[in-house]
Motif scaffolding. Structure first.
Motif, PDB file in Angstrom:
ATOM      1  N   ASN A  89       0.827  -1.209   0.000  1.00 39.05           N
ATOM      2  CA  ASN A  89       0.000   0.000   0.000  1.00 39.05           C
ATOM      3  C   ASN A  89       0.860   1.257   0.000  1.00 39.05           C
ATOM      4  OD1 ASN A  89       0.970  -0.064   2.613  1.00 39.05           O
ATOM      5  ND2 ASN A  89      -1.032  -0.175   3.595  1.00 39.05           N
ATOM      6  N   MET A  90       2.179   1.095  -0.145  1.00 40.83           N
ATOM      7  CA  MET A  90       3.054   2.245  -0.360  1.00 40.83           C
ATOM      8  C   MET A  90       2.807   2.753  -1.773  1.00 40.83           C
ATOM      9  SD  MET A  90       7.240   2.452  -0.012  1.00 40.83           S
ATOM     10  CE  MET A  90       7.246   2.116   1.744  1.00 40.83           C
ATOM     11  N   SER A  91       2.701   4.057  -1.921  1.00 37.81           N
ATOM     12  CA  SER A  91       2.359   4.612  -3.232  1.00 37.81           C
ATOM     13  C   SER A  91       3.534   4.523  -4.198  1.00 37.81           C
ATOM     14  CB  SER A  91       1.923   6.071  -3.096  1.00 37.81           C
ATOM     15  OG  SER A  91       3.034   6.901  -2.782  1.00 37.81           O
ATOM     16  N   GLN A  92       3.217   4.625  -5.475  1.00 38.19           N
ATOM     17  CA  GLN A  92       4.253   4.593  -6.508  1.00 38.19           C
ATOM     18  C   GLN A  92       5.198   5.787  -6.351  1.00 38.19           C
ATOM     19  OE1 GLN A  92       2.770   3.855 -10.405  1.00 38.19           O
ATOM     20  NE2 GLN A  92       4.661   4.417 -11.450  1.00 38.19           N
ATOM     21  N   ASN A  93       4.666   6.945  -5.987  1.00 36.64           N
ATOM     22  CA  ASN A  93       5.512   8.123  -5.790  1.00 36.64           C
ATOM     23  C   ASN A  93       6.485   7.918  -4.632  1.00 36.64           C
ATOM     24  OD1 ASN A  93       4.483   9.656  -7.885  1.00 36.64           O
ATOM     25  ND2 ASN A  93       2.937  10.650  -6.610  1.00 36.64           N
TER      26      ASN A  93
END
Length: 499
Positions: free
Chosen positions: A432-436
């Protein structure tokens, strides 16, 4: 008579070829630059420099190819040079595309969760088809996995097969009835299969039984929102690594057999790995909508059955910490990742050599440095019966395998196996860590090249036999040693605060 002067005919074929080749070079350059920009791992200044370099190279090659090539030798030379540069740019663009696709895959959790419930009979029974069980007595669980049982019974009924059900309060009692011949078959969610084989009296369950019929249904995936930090390259954070025991992929419901908190402080360069034994006897915390038994005592591994969110909430409650992100992997991931990296090296301490792993007799380890392929690394990280410390040593092995994977992945040698590594990563884990945020971490690694220091800690406890809510009966558990729980919390807080 007046002579007519004639000019040499222009090589129209070469002119057309050179223009087409130049257009192809420009298009591929644009694609590669776009992928580099989309990946967002370079600083703005470096991104501008890359764009300028691409423009200059394209301009120089176009001039040489179209206007400067006069003789056959120069035409061939400049054509070959342009083709080589075009191929290199194309490969670079393909690698960037793979990286972009990977980040999109692992950070976009979509689809439903697959649930498989089996109608199981003894291998020696006379039943070969579902119709053969018509009118017979079938064991079902009274409260455990009630929804899955309901789905299966409805499915069997739609097939025109009528059965007589007998309810049991525990999985152990249900399996015992099958072994004793009190029922002809049992309904069991495949998630609980390993829980059965973990029981000493039924370790032969897989060889003594077979699946007569299977019901597959899907449930909605619960959105697991991250508790993001303000700036991931300067603020410390916690990650939960949850290792599923499923070999069928991340879309299947499964136990959480690996539970590790990774505490990262980008400012100090310290990474703390805190492992929690799978059999830790904990109080289950979750949203009742997940189907779990809130407040019940059970093994930590069973929380995975109700999603990584349940495991996360349970560990947060246990350690009194906040977990910012989750990474979920399965056992097949380890095999693919390690093989894609060309293997990993682990250092086996004196006295911890194993001739043949119980989890995979084809592999073992000797004292000193061992180079492991994927299957060997998986067996090493799963083994517990070969060690007197049991699960305590297993979590140490898991930490060592994780560190070896990380070190190999950020080493220059990874470039040789880049394509296979990207392919192995795709579908191997979800986060759930964002791509950014992932891009920022990569950018920070490339720009600052921080030197990471790894620290390890494992929670401990005392073996016991206690009632487990998800099984409905008593089983082996590890009663937490509160001193190690407190020490783990203090170590995590120390790394987070940068002390």
């Amino acid at each position: 008579m007046k002579k007519v002067s004639r000019k040499k005919p222009v090589n129209k074929g070469y002119r057309i070829f050179s223009i087409i080749l130049t257009i192809l070079l420009v298009l591929i350059s644009f694609f590669t630059v776009f992928e580099i920009y989309s990946l967002n791992v370079l600083t703005p200044m470096l991104t501008v420099m890359v764009i300028v370099i691409f423009i200059l190279i394209d301009a120089i090659l176009a001039l040489l190819l179209i206007f400067s090539a006069k003789r056959i030798v120069s035409k061939i030379l400049f054509s070959i040079l342009t083709i080589i540069v075009t191929v290199v740019f194309a490969l670079g663009g393909f690698y960037m595309y793979q990286a972009n696709s990977l980040l999109d895959d692992v950070t976009t959790v979509e689809g439903d969760i697959k649930n498989t419930v089996s109608l199981i009979v003894l291998d020696s029974s006379r039943y070969d088809e579902l119709e053969d069980i018509d009118g017979e007595k079938v064991g079902v669980l009274k409260s455990i996995d009630a929804y899955g049982t309901e789905q299966t019974l409805d499915d069997i009924d739609t097939q025109g097969v009528n059965i007589n059900t007998e309810e049991f309060d525990s999985i152990q009692a249900e399996v015992k009835a099958l072994y004793n011949g009190d029922v002809e078959a049992i309904v069991l969610n495949e998630t609980y299969r390993d829980s059965v084989t973990d029981l000493e009296d039924y370790s032969d369950f897989n060889s003594k039984t077979r699946v007569l019929y299977e019901t597959v249904y899907y449930t909605d995936r619960v959105e697991n929102e991250a508790k993001s930090v303000e700036n991931i390259t300067s603020h410390a954070f916690n990650i939960l690594i949850s290792g599923s025991d499923s070999r069928g992929g991340l879309a299947e419901v499964a136990r959480s057999d690996v539970n590790m908190i990774v505490t990262v402080n980008p400012e100090t360069g310290v990474i703390l790995l805190t492992s929690i034994p799978r059999d830790y006897y904990v109080t289950t915390e979750c949203d009742p909508a997940y189907g779990c038994q809130v407040g019940a005592l059970d093994k930590l591994t069973h929380t995975g059955i109700h999603g990584v969110e349940t495991t996360q909430a349970t560990i947060e409650n246990l350690l009194d910490i906040e977990i910012n992100y989750t990474f979920r992997v399965n056992f097949t991931s380890v095999v693919g990742l390690v093989d894609a990296l060309g293997g990993i090296d682990v250092n086996v301490a004196p006295g911890y050599a194993v001739d043949s792993f119980w989890t995979n007799p084809s592999y073992g380890v000797t004292e000193g440095v061992n180079h492991l392929n994927g299957e060997a690394a998986l067996a090493y990280s799963r083994e517990r019966y070969a060690y007197s410390e049991g699960d305590r040593q297993r979590v140490k092995n898991q930490q060592e395998v994780l560190m070896a994977i990380v070190k190999k992945a950020i080493s220059p040698s990874m470039l040789v196996n880049y394509t296979s590594f990207m392919q192995a990563l795709s579908g191997s884990f979800e986060t759930n860590m964002s791509q950014n945020e992932i891009s920022e971490l990569i950018q920070n690694q490339l720009q600052n090249n921080p030197s990471w220091t790894f620290e390890q800690y494992s929670l401990d406890g005392t073996g016991s036999t206690e009632m487990c809510a998800e099984l409905g009966n008593a089983a082996y558990v590890m009663i937490p040693d509160e001193n190690t729980v407190q020490t783990a919390k203090e170590k995590i807080d120390t790394v987070l605060s940068g002390e």
